[in-house]
Write a protein that holds these residues in place. Structure first.
Motif, PDB file in Angstrom:
ATOM      1  N   SER A 102       0.819  -1.212   0.000  1.00 52.73           N
ATOM      2  CA  SER A 102       0.000   0.000   0.000  1.00 52.73           C
ATOM      3  C   SER A 102       0.856   1.267   0.000  1.00 52.73           C
ATOM      4  N   ILE A 103       2.056   1.178   0.555  1.00 47.64           N
ATOM      5  CA  ILE A 103       2.984   2.315   0.531  1.00 47.64           C
ATOM      6  C   ILE A 103       3.868   2.237  -0.710  1.00 47.64           C
ATOM      7  N   ASP A 104       4.408   1.071  -0.965  1.00 44.15           N
ATOM      8  CA  ASP A 104       5.379   0.898  -2.043  1.00 44.15           C
ATOM      9  C   ASP A 104       4.813   1.328  -3.397  1.00 44.15           C
ATOM     10  N   LYS A 105       3.537   1.038  -3.653  1.00 46.59           N
ATOM     11  CA  LYS A 105       2.955   1.343  -4.960  1.00 46.59           C
ATOM     12  C   LYS A 105       2.823   2.845  -5.200  1.00 46.59           C
ATOM     13  N   ASN A 106       2.904   3.649  -4.133  1.00 46.65           N
ATOM     14  CA  ASN A 106       2.774   5.099  -4.261  1.00 46.65           C
ATOM     15  C   ASN A 106       4.122   5.821  -4.275  1.00 46.65           C
ATOM     16  N   LEU A 107       5.212   5.068  -4.355  1.00 49.20           N
ATOM     17  CA  LEU A 107       6.541   5.677  -4.401  1.00 49.20           C
ATOM     18  C   LEU A 107       6.938   5.961  -5.842  1.00 49.20           C
ATOM     19  N   PHE A 108       7.883   6.898  -6.018  1.00 49.82           N
ATOM     20  CA  PHE A 108       8.455   7.118  -7.330  1.00 49.82           C
ATOM     21  C   PHE A 108       9.036   5.796  -7.839  1.00 49.82           C
ATOM     22  N   PRO A 109       8.953   5.519  -9.133  1.00 53.06           N
ATOM     23  CA  PRO A 109       9.463   4.247  -9.662  1.00 53.06           C
ATOM     24  C   PRO A 109      10.894   3.932  -9.236  1.00 53.06           C
ATOM     25  N   ALA A 110      11.758   4.954  -9.186  1.00 48.84           N
ATOM     26  CA  ALA A 110      13.149   4.722  -8.793  1.00 48.84           C
ATOM     27  C   ALA A 110      13.284   4.296  -7.339  1.00 48.84           C
ATOM     28  N   MET A 111      12.223   4.499  -6.551  1.00 46.76           N
ATOM     29  CA  MET A 111      12.246   4.152  -5.132  1.00 46.76           C
ATOM     30  C   MET A 111      11.529   2.825  -4.832  1.00 46.76           C
ATOM     31  N   GLN A 112      11.000   2.196  -5.848  1.00 51.58           N
ATOM     32  CA  GLN A 112      10.327   0.913  -5.652  1.00 51.58           C
ATOM     33  C   GLN A 112      11.362  -0.197  -5.753  1.00 51.58           C
ATOM     34  N   LEU A 113      12.000  -0.466  -4.613  1.00 52.52           N
ATOM     35  CA  LEU A 113      13.147  -1.365  -4.556  1.00 52.52           C
ATOM     36  C   LEU A 113      12.838  -2.610  -3.732  1.00 52.52           C
ATOM     37  N   LYS A 114      13.530  -3.682  -4.069  1.00 54.17           N
ATOM     38  CA  LYS A 114      13.361  -4.915  -3.309  1.00 54.17           C
ATOM     39  C   LYS A 114      14.085  -4.805  -1.970  1.00 54.17           C
ATOM     40  N   GLY A 115      13.474  -5.382  -0.953  1.00 64.39           N
ATOM     41  CA  GLY A 115      14.102  -5.372   0.365  1.00 64.39           C
ATOM     42  C   GLY A 115      13.049  -5.403   1.447  1.00 64.39           C
ATOM     43  N   PRO A 116      13.425  -5.754   2.674  1.00 64.40           N
ATOM     44  CA  PRO A 116      12.455  -5.826   3.772  1.00 64.40           C
ATOM     45  C   PRO A 116      12.225  -4.481   4.449  1.00 64.40           C
ATOM     46  N   PHE A 117      12.458  -3.388   3.725  1.00 66.95           N
ATOM     47  CA  PHE A 117      12.292  -2.048   4.289  1.00 66.95           C
ATOM     48  C   PHE A 117      11.971  -1.084   3.165  1.00 66.95           C
ATOM     49  N   LEU A 118      11.703   0.158   3.534  1.00 62.93           N
ATOM     50  CA  LEU A 118      11.306   1.187   2.572  1.00 62.93           C
ATOM     51  C   LEU A 118      12.370   2.279   2.470  1.00 62.93           C
ATOM     52  N   PRO A 119      12.452   2.981   1.351  1.00 62.88           N
ATOM     53  CA  PRO A 119      13.333   4.142   1.251  1.00 62.88           C
ATOM     54  C   PRO A 119      12.582   5.405   1.679  1.00 62.88           C
ATOM     55  N   TYR A 120      13.045   6.049   2.735  1.00 59.42           N
ATOM     56  CA  TYR A 120      12.347   7.264   3.176  1.00 59.42           C
ATOM     57  C   TYR A 120      12.721   8.466   2.315  1.00 59.42           C
ATOM     58  N   GLY A 121      13.786   8.334   1.536  1.00 64.72           N
ATOM     59  CA  GLY A 121      14.227   9.406   0.656  1.00 64.72           C
ATOM     60  C   GLY A 121      15.462   8.958  -0.098  1.00 64.72           C
ATOM     61  N   ALA A 122      16.049   9.867  -0.834  1.00 70.06           N
ATOM     62  CA  ALA A 122      17.272   9.552  -1.575  1.00 70.06           C
ATOM     63  C   ALA A 122      18.153  10.787  -1.618  1.00 70.06           C
ATOM     64  N   ASP A 123      19.424  10.547  -1.875  1.00 68.57           N
ATOM     65  CA  ASP A 123      20.367  11.653  -1.978  1.00 68.57           C
ATOM     66  C   ASP A 123      21.356  11.354  -3.087  1.00 68.57           C
ATOM     67  N   THR A 124      22.013  12.383  -3.560  1.00 60.46           N
ATOM     68  CA  THR A 124      23.022  12.224  -4.604  1.00 60.46           C
ATOM     69  C   THR A 124      24.417  12.234  -4.000  1.00 60.46           C
ATOM     70  N   VAL A 125      25.344  11.700  -4.770  1.00 64.18           N
ATOM     71  CA  VAL A 125      26.764  11.853  -4.475  1.00 64.18           C
ATOM     72  C   VAL A 125      27.393  12.457  -5.724  1.00 64.18           C
ATOM     73  N   SER A 126      27.942  13.642  -5.579  1.00 63.36           N
ATOM     74  CA  SER A 126      28.530  14.326  -6.724  1.00 63.36           C
ATOM     75  C   SER A 126      29.785  15.069  -6.270  1.00 63.36           C
ATOM     76  N   MET A 127      30.485  15.654  -7.223  1.00 58.77           N
ATOM     77  CA  MET A 127      31.637  16.480  -6.898  1.00 58.77           C
ATOM     78  C   MET A 127      31.165  17.877  -6.504  1.00 58.77           C
ATOM     79  N   VAL A 128      31.904  18.515  -5.616  1.00 59.67           N
ATOM     80  CA  VAL A 128      31.608  19.886  -5.204  1.00 59.67           C
ATOM     81  C   VAL A 128      32.895  20.705  -5.284  1.00 59.67           C
ATOM     82  N   MET A 129      32.802  21.870  -5.883  1.00 60.15           N
ATOM     83  CA  MET A 129      33.959  22.738  -6.025  1.00 60.15           C
ATOM     84  C   MET A 129      33.679  24.117  -5.435  1.00 60.15           C
ATOM     85  N   ASN A 130      34.678  24.689  -4.780  1.00 59.12           N
ATOM     86  CA  ASN A 130      34.616  26.071  -4.326  1.00 59.12           C
ATOM     87  C   ASN A 130      35.100  26.944  -5.472  1.00 59.12           C
TER      88      ASN A 130
END
Length: 329
Positions: A102-130
């Motif tokens: 009931s929760i999983d079906k309402n997530l963004f497709p990229a967040m519909q992942l296999k596992g015994p838990f849910l993704p509460y959100g997502a984050d990126t990993v990228s380069m950062v420059m000053n």
């Protein structure tokens, strides 16, 4: 005291004690942004009347504490920054299976992942420059592999993957994608003077101050927050792909009150909880809840494809090799 007044007073006191007795306490260990974990706890307590005891740290320290407390577990719900850490806990049979359709079906497709838990959100990993502290003659990099060039010598930091969940998932997935080329890349970064001072925060501070020019694999929410605060930094999404890392919320198998834990997960995954996830600079999982405008819209930059089950199987061995060969520990 008159009998009637006395009876009313006693009735009120009884109701007060009854309310106190019915309130429950849930223990949350979190490697989410500390402000997010505390905001979720406050909002849940306000909604239900139940108390949430919160302990926050890095993913590495959360995992270490869970291991140390294995014989006498305290955490009911755990939120960490990387999907493979959740899969590792599940492999060790520490996670209660809770991923309702009931929760999983309402997530963004990229967040519909296999596992015994849910993704509460997502984050990126990228380069950062000053942008105000680039080395002389340097231009903004466009590739992960640009950072091994001599112009970046002694100018870069990176988060320690033994402490940072997002950094650990980056290292594991990067090795899975590039194999020996990835190990050569990390070795070249080390030879070029890159330092791994600790958590994401520890790695970002020298970049914000201008002591170092840039940070390899910076977690998105920290970079966005720094940029919003007026720091002269630029997020770089490499042409090979930025990593999008889902963040799991898990109920521990040892949690004595599974219903209370489920209620907290349900709240976190509800529109109210997901709006808090967005407020603290993460991509929300729930379809229909928008991320902050400061976050680059998903789909506007390339993302590395990751088989999370596959990379989770190599987590321990890759991090052990990184500890020995790159960190020299």
């Amino acid at each position: 005291m008159k009998p009637v007044v006395k009876q009313v007073t006693l009735a009120i006191m009884s109701l007060a004690f009854a309310g106190t007795a019915s309130a429950a306490t849930l223990t949350l260990y979190s490697a989410a942004p500390a402000s997010l974990a505390k905001a979720l706890a406050r909002a849940f307590s306000k909604k239900t009347g139940d108390h949430v005891a919160v302990w926050t740290s890095s993913t590495g320290k959360v995992m270490a504490r869970l291991a140390a407390e294995a014989d006498h577990p305290h955490a009911d719900v755990v939120m960490v920054a990387d999907w493979t850490a959740g899969l590792e806990l599940a492999k060790d049979k520490m996670v209660y299976d809770y991923q309702p359709e009931s929760i999983d079906k309402n997530l963004f497709p990229a967040m519909q992942l296999k596992g015994p838990f849910l993704p509460y959100g997502a984050d990126t990993v990228s380069m950062v420059m000053n942008s105000k502290a680039l080395p002389k003659g340097a231009s903004m990099p466009t590739s992960w592999f640009d950072l091994t060039a001599p112009v970046w010598k002694n100018h870069l930091t990176a988060p320690n993957p033994l402490l940072s969940g997002t950094a650990s998932d980056f290292v594991i997935a990067f090795v899975d994608k590039y194999g020996n080329k990835a190990w050569q890349y990390f070795s070249d970064l080390k030879a070029n003077g890159t330092v791994w001072p600790g958590t994401n925060h520890a790695a970002l501070m020298p970049v914000l101050s201008g002591e170092r020019s840039g940070m390899v694999e910076c977690v998105g929410h920290a970079a966005v927050q720094a940029k919003v605060q007026g720091n002269s930094i630029q997020l770089i999404y490499p042409k090979e792909g930025t990593m999008l890392i889902p963040r799991p919320i898990m109920i521990m198998q040892s949690a004595p009150d599974k219903k209370l834990a489920e209620q907290f997960v349900n709240f976190t995954m509800s529109p109210a909880g997901q709006k808090l996830v967005a407020k603290y600079n993460l991509y929300p999982s729930l379809n229909g809840v928008a991320a902050k405008p400061a976050l680059a819209k998903l789909g506007t930059y390339p993302v590395m494809q990751v088989n999370w089950d596959q990379v989770a199987a190599t987590r321990a061995s890759v991090l052990a090799k990184f500890r020995k060969d790159i960190l020299g520990q």
